[in-house]
Design a protein around this motif. Structure first.
Motif, PDB file in Angstrom:
ATOM      1  N   GLU A 150      65.740  32.274  26.789  1.00 24.63           N
ATOM      2  CA  GLU A 150      65.630  30.896  27.275  1.00 24.63           C
ATOM      3  C   GLU A 150      67.000  30.259  27.461  1.00 24.63           C
ATOM      4  OE1 GLU A 150      62.403  28.397  25.641  1.00 24.63           O
ATOM      5  OE2 GLU A 150      62.083  30.042  24.238  1.00 24.63           O
ATOM      6  N   LEU A 151      68.033  31.012  27.065  1.00 27.00           N
ATOM      7  CA  LEU A 151      69.408  30.513  27.193  1.00 27.00           C
ATOM      8  C   LEU A 151      70.260  31.543  27.924  1.00 27.00           C
ATOM      9  CD1 LEU A 151      70.067  29.274  23.553  1.00 27.00           C
ATOM     10  CD2 LEU A 151      69.590  27.844  25.540  1.00 27.00           C
ATOM     11  N   ILE A 180      77.381  26.949  22.039  1.00 26.33           N
ATOM     12  CA  ILE A 180      76.471  25.903  21.553  1.00 26.33           C
ATOM     13  C   ILE A 180      76.883  25.456  20.154  1.00 26.33           C
ATOM     14  CG2 ILE A 180      74.078  25.407  20.918  1.00 26.33           C
ATOM     15  CD1 ILE A 180      73.198  27.332  23.081  1.00 26.33           C
ATOM     16  N   VAL A 220      75.615  32.439  20.885  1.00 26.44           N
ATOM     17  CA  VAL A 220      75.507  30.971  20.974  1.00 26.44           C
ATOM     18  C   VAL A 220      76.784  30.290  20.467  1.00 26.44           C
ATOM     19  CG1 VAL A 220      72.992  30.845  20.872  1.00 26.44           C
ATOM     20  CG2 VAL A 220      74.312  31.009  18.752  1.00 26.44           C
ATOM     21  N   SER A 258      68.370  24.215  21.070  1.00 28.98           N
ATOM     22  CA  SER A 258      68.859  25.346  21.867  1.00 28.98           C
ATOM     23  C   SER A 258      69.368  26.455  20.964  1.00 28.98           C
ATOM     24  CB  SER A 258      69.974  24.888  22.812  1.00 28.98           C
ATOM     25  OG  SER A 258      69.468  23.961  23.751  1.00 28.98           O
ATOM     26  N   LYS A 269      66.740  28.724  20.008  1.00 30.76           N
ATOM     27  CA  LYS A 269      66.295  29.595  21.105  1.00 30.76           C
ATOM     28  C   LYS A 269      67.205  30.798  21.306  1.00 30.76           C
ATOM     29  CE  LYS A 269      64.014  25.909  23.688  1.00 30.76           C
ATOM     30  NZ  LYS A 269      63.981  25.152  24.966  1.00 30.76           N
ATOM     31  N   SER A 270      68.252  30.882  20.522  1.00 22.27           N
ATOM     32  CA  SER A 270      69.147  32.028  20.644  1.00 22.27           C
ATOM     33  C   SER A 270      68.507  33.292  20.081  1.00 22.27           C
ATOM     34  CB  SER A 270      70.461  31.749  19.916  1.00 22.27           C
ATOM     35  OG  SER A 270      70.229  31.624  18.522  1.00 22.27           O
TER      36      SER A 270
END
Length: 390
Positions: free
Chosen positions: A104-105, A134, A131, A189, A192-193
């Motif tokens: 999703e990322l 992020i 990530v 987010s 979602k990693s």
């Protein structure tokens, strides 16, 4: 006497041969043809009389000549049962559930915790995405939030004391709330990693590799669950009235000697314009994993049914020179059996049986073995009676 009869037969045969040569000359003469027909009939009578006379003389000399051996046959007992006809459609086994798994990322695939062919359970970790960006953003947001919270607290105290403008207070409040939402989104987010299995099943294909870049919508792996599988078949539109939801259909998988009646689970709502078919689907339990995706299967759909019908093996139905269909039955008189010829009308045929719509009551005994050279009225010897015609 014998020489005279043979001479007479020889003359008759010669007359028949000579008469045949004149046939072409009389084709256009109706009266001539009638005379010729009459002559032939007379000749046939003369021949028959000669043959009968010869037989009589031979019987006097050899009494066993006319005795015929009584043929031995087997009989088949009939019963009335429901007769069904099925249309056969080829289909394929497919997985009950199949998914393409993607991130999703956007980012680099930092780990893959499974291999192709592995069985996984729902919720199991499959892969992780880098990530670092992020995480850095979250740290920056937290520091910015500290300043935003401090400014908001100061402006609120002043506003509570009626000091300062309302605009300054509202700006501080709005900035604080905006940063809170941005931080919450970044933290979401971050979750979602990690990519988790959305269902239990097996990994059938790995499409991504550790260290490669990926993005939302780009498949990393493919999963399928085969605890329940589906048979999908394209049925010709001619049979659209013959299959409905929850109808029982017969499923056959030849290579596994599998045959079972199962209810229809789904019927397509669209006719395929290319081949004029609609899709029919049947769900099958596959807890033993015996049914593999892409396995060839047959779907048998009942398109005709006759209740309390008479059906006989197709090979027992014969046809005479007039085109009428008949079947030989056995009639018992005392301790002897004789052949009866039954004129019949047939209906639909399926799986080696044919429905008899007229001519049989369903309680007859059919001559099933040894009927090839029989004639009506012949005496027969019964070797056995099979009561099961299915």
């Amino acid at each position: 006497m014998m020489k005279n009869i043979i001479t007479m037969l020889t003359i008759s045969i010669l007359l028949a041969s000579c008469g045949a040569t004149n046939t072409d000359e009389m084709q256009n003469d109706v009266n001539g043809l009638k005379v010729e027909l009459k002559n032939k009939q007379n000749e046939m009578l003369i021949l028959k009389a000669g043959i009968d006379s010869l037989k009589a003389q031979i019987v006097k000399l050899d009494p066993e000549f006319e005795k015929k051996e009584v043929p031995v046959v087997e009989l088949l007992g009939l019963t009335r049962e429901d007769f069904k006809h099925y249309v056969e459609v080829q289909g394929n086994i497919v997985a009950g559930e199949e998914k393409m798994i993607s991130a999703e990322l956007p980012g680099k695939i930092t780990s893959l915790t499974i291999n192709e062919g592995d069985n996984v359970r729902k919720g199991q970790l499959l892969a992780t995405i880098d990530v670092e960006t992020i995480e850095n953003s979250i740290e920056e947001l937290k520091k910015t939030m500290e300043l935003a919270n401090d400014l908001y607290d100061r402006q609120k105290r002043l506003w509570d004391q009626n000091i300062g403008s309302e605009i300054q207070y509202l700006q501080a409040k709005n900035n604080k709330e905006r940063l809170e939402k941005t931080l919450a989104t970044a933290q979401l987010s971050l979750k979602k990693s990690k990519i988790y299995a959305p269902m239990s099943g097996s990994v059938t294909m790995l499409l991504g590799k550790q260290g490669e870049m990926t993005s939302p919508g780009m498949p990393i792996l493919k999963m399928m669950n085969t605890d329940v599988v589906k048979l999908k078949a394209d049925v010709p539109e001619d049979h659209i009235r013959n299959v409905k939801m929850s109808d029982l259909v017969r499923v056959e998988i030849p290579v596994l000697d599998f045959e079972k009646e199962i209810r229809v689970s789904r019927i397509g709502n669209v006719i395929n314009s290319n081949n004029r078919t609609f899709e029919v689907e049947v769900r099958l339990n596959n807890s033993n994993k015996e049914l593999k995706p892409n396995l060839l299967a047959m779907l048998h759909i009942n398109d005709y049914k006759s209740l309390d019908a008479v059906a006989v093996p197709l090979e027992l139905v014969q046809q005479d020179v007039s085109g009428k269909k008949y079947i030989f039955t056995a009639k018992q008189e005392g301790d002897k059996y004789y052949v009866q010829k039954k004129i019949i009308e047939t209906g639909v045929a399926y799986n080696g049986l044919i429905e008899i719509v007229k001519g049989l009551n369903g309680d007859e005994k059919l001559v099933s073995v040894g009927s090839q050279y029989l004639a009506e009225g012949d005496e027969i010897t019964v070797n056995g009676v099979d009561s099961d015609n299915k």
